[in-house]
Design an enzyme around this catalytic site. Structure first.
Site, PDB file in Angstrom:
ATOM      1  N   LEU A  13       0.859  -1.170   0.000  1.00  0.00           N
ATOM      2  CA  LEU A  13       0.000   0.000   0.000  1.00  0.00           C
ATOM      3  C   LEU A  13       0.903   1.230   0.000  1.00  0.00           C
ATOM      4  O   LEU A  13       1.989   1.203   0.580  1.00  0.00           O
ATOM      5  CB  LEU A  13      -0.902   0.033   1.240  1.00  0.00           C
ATOM      6  CG  LEU A  13      -1.926  -1.098   1.409  1.00  0.00           C
ATOM      7  CD1 LEU A  13      -2.643  -0.954   2.745  1.00  0.00           C
ATOM      8  CD2 LEU A  13      -2.926  -1.117   0.272  1.00  0.00           C
ATOM      9  N   ASP A  14       0.456   2.303  -0.635  1.00  0.00           N
ATOM     10  CA  ASP A  14       1.210   3.548  -0.561  1.00  0.00           C
ATOM     11  C   ASP A  14       1.381   3.958   0.898  1.00  0.00           C
ATOM     12  O   ASP A  14       0.540   3.642   1.752  1.00  0.00           O
ATOM     13  CB  ASP A  14       0.484   4.662  -1.307  1.00  0.00           C
ATOM     14  CG  ASP A  14       0.558   4.509  -2.810  1.00  0.00           C
ATOM     15  OD1 ASP A  14       1.389   3.711  -3.289  1.00  0.00           O
ATOM     16  OD2 ASP A  14      -0.226   5.185  -3.511  1.00  0.00           O
ATOM     17  N   ARG A  15       2.445   4.681   1.173  1.00  0.00           N
ATOM     18  CA  ARG A  15       2.706   5.166   2.533  1.00  0.00           C
ATOM     19  C   ARG A  15       1.495   5.901   3.092  1.00  0.00           C
ATOM     20  O   ARG A  15       1.160   5.781   4.277  1.00  0.00           O
ATOM     21  CB  ARG A  15       3.925   6.095   2.518  1.00  0.00           C
ATOM     22  CG  ARG A  15       4.361   6.606   3.891  1.00  0.00           C
ATOM     23  CD  ARG A  15       5.445   7.661   3.755  1.00  0.00           C
ATOM     24  NE  ARG A  15       4.887   8.911   3.272  1.00  0.00           N
ATOM     25  CZ  ARG A  15       4.495   9.918   4.052  1.00  0.00           C
ATOM     26  NH1 ARG A  15       4.579   9.793   5.362  1.00  0.00           N
ATOM     27  NH2 ARG A  15       4.020  11.026   3.529  1.00  0.00           N
ATOM     28  N   THR A  25      -1.678   5.506   2.391  1.00  0.00           N
ATOM     29  CA  THR A  25      -2.914   4.707   2.459  1.00  0.00           C
ATOM     30  C   THR A  25      -2.941   3.867   3.732  1.00  0.00           C
ATOM     31  O   THR A  25      -1.945   3.264   4.113  1.00  0.00           O
ATOM     32  CB  THR A  25      -3.028   3.794   1.231  1.00  0.00           C
ATOM     33  OG1 THR A  25      -2.980   4.585   0.047  1.00  0.00           O
ATOM     34  CG2 THR A  25      -4.327   3.010   1.254  1.00  0.00           C
TER      35      THR A  25
END
Length: 309
Positions: free
Chosen positions: A151-153, A155
């Site tokens: 997951l993106d940082r 998110t």
């Protein structure tokens, strides 16, 4: 230092990321930290060609004799801005579900999944390893924790790690074949006449060139754009940080960098806090991994996390 093109030859029989981790430092003739995460990010950025075709999967299996070309910019490769990460301690309450093979964790926002280019940075993978080791201090070595997706940082929400290597192949295949359900929640500012449900389809690619901050958008297939599709459902009106907003359910058919963010922005609905794509500044970027559902070894997994507002 400007971008160079490095050509390599492989006889096959190994993963692309494993091959590059060994051969790229020798070919680049540069001393530095060629970490696992850097190599993976280099591949996913679309800078690697195998036999003339772009490959952006670190787990891509090299078979037979292959010609590999790497577009390599050392300055960008070794540089990464240090963002303000949240403080996080892994506890029992962070676990959404666990069995002998898998552990599902409720990831906080503004916290990286794994070690990044700069190194020595707190991250979720290390936190899970430390937590499992403290729970079983008799182990002589750190317990195994495998990263299967990211997951993106920015998110938050459901993320899966494996606890045994035996299931890595099957889990990896689930994600590569999209034989699972990934559902997200996004919060956007309330706009008039937003449909109850809608779908966005487009070909996507990176649109920022050599910019250090990656930004994606609609790119024709002829220029390397990759097909993307997301179904959206307008759930209800809510108030967040004093602003009238909408809670949007996002169901992915494909999985590309910033896909949900780009798709919503294309409909004039940028996510609250997503200033990169035109969203209003906020305390955080309001994108949350809500549900992860799949079947593995005749066992059904349905794991859910609630967004914290």
């Amino acid at each position: 230092m400007q971008e160079s093109r490095i050509k390599l030859e492989s006889n096959g029989g190994e993963r692309l990321d494993t091959f590059l981790r060994r051969e790229l430092p020798l070919a680049a003739k540069i001393e530095g930290d060629f970490s696992n995460s850097k190599i993976r990010r280099l591949i996913m950025a679309g800078t690697i060609q195998v036999n003339g075709k772009v490959v952006n999967r670190p787990a891509f299996e090299l078979r037979g004799k292959s010609s590999i070309e790497v577009r390599f910019d050392a300055e960008r490769f070794f540089y990464e801005k240090q963002p303000d990460d949240v403080a996080f301690e892994m506890t029992d309450s962070s676990i959404l579900h666990e069995d002998e093979n898998l552990i599902f964790v409720d990831k906080p926002y503004n916290y990286p999944v794994e070690q990044t280019i700069t190194g020595n940075r707190a991250n979720l993978h290390d936190a899970v390893v430390d937590y499992l080791w403290k729970r079983n201090p008799s182990l002589r070595n750190p317990p195994y924790v495998g990263i299967m997706h990211r997951l993106d940082r920015t998110t938050s929400g459901v993320i899966l790690f494996t606890k045994t290597r035996a299931v890595n192949g099957a889990v990896s295949e689930l994600f590569q074949s999209h034989d699972l359900t990934k559902q997200y929640l996004a919060i956007v500012e309330d706009k008039k006449n937003v449909e109850k449900s809608f779908t966005v389809e487009m070909y996507m690619g990176r649109i920022t060139g050599k910019s250090r901050q990656g930004k994606w958008g609609e790119v024709p297939e002829s220029r390397g754009g990759q097909y993307s599709k997301t179904d959206f459902r307008n759930l209800r009106k809510i108030t967040v940080e004093g602003r009238p907003c909408l809670l949007i359910e996002c169901s992915l058919h494909t999985g590309h960098t910033h896909q949900i963010r780009v798709h919503l922005a294309s409909r004039g609905l940028p996510i609250l806090g997503d200033t990169l794509y035109g969203g209003t500044p906020a305390k955080r970027l309001y994108l949350h991994s809500e549900k992860l559902t799949f079947s593995l070894n005749n066992k059904q997994y349905y794991v859910e996390s609630s967004i914290k507002i």
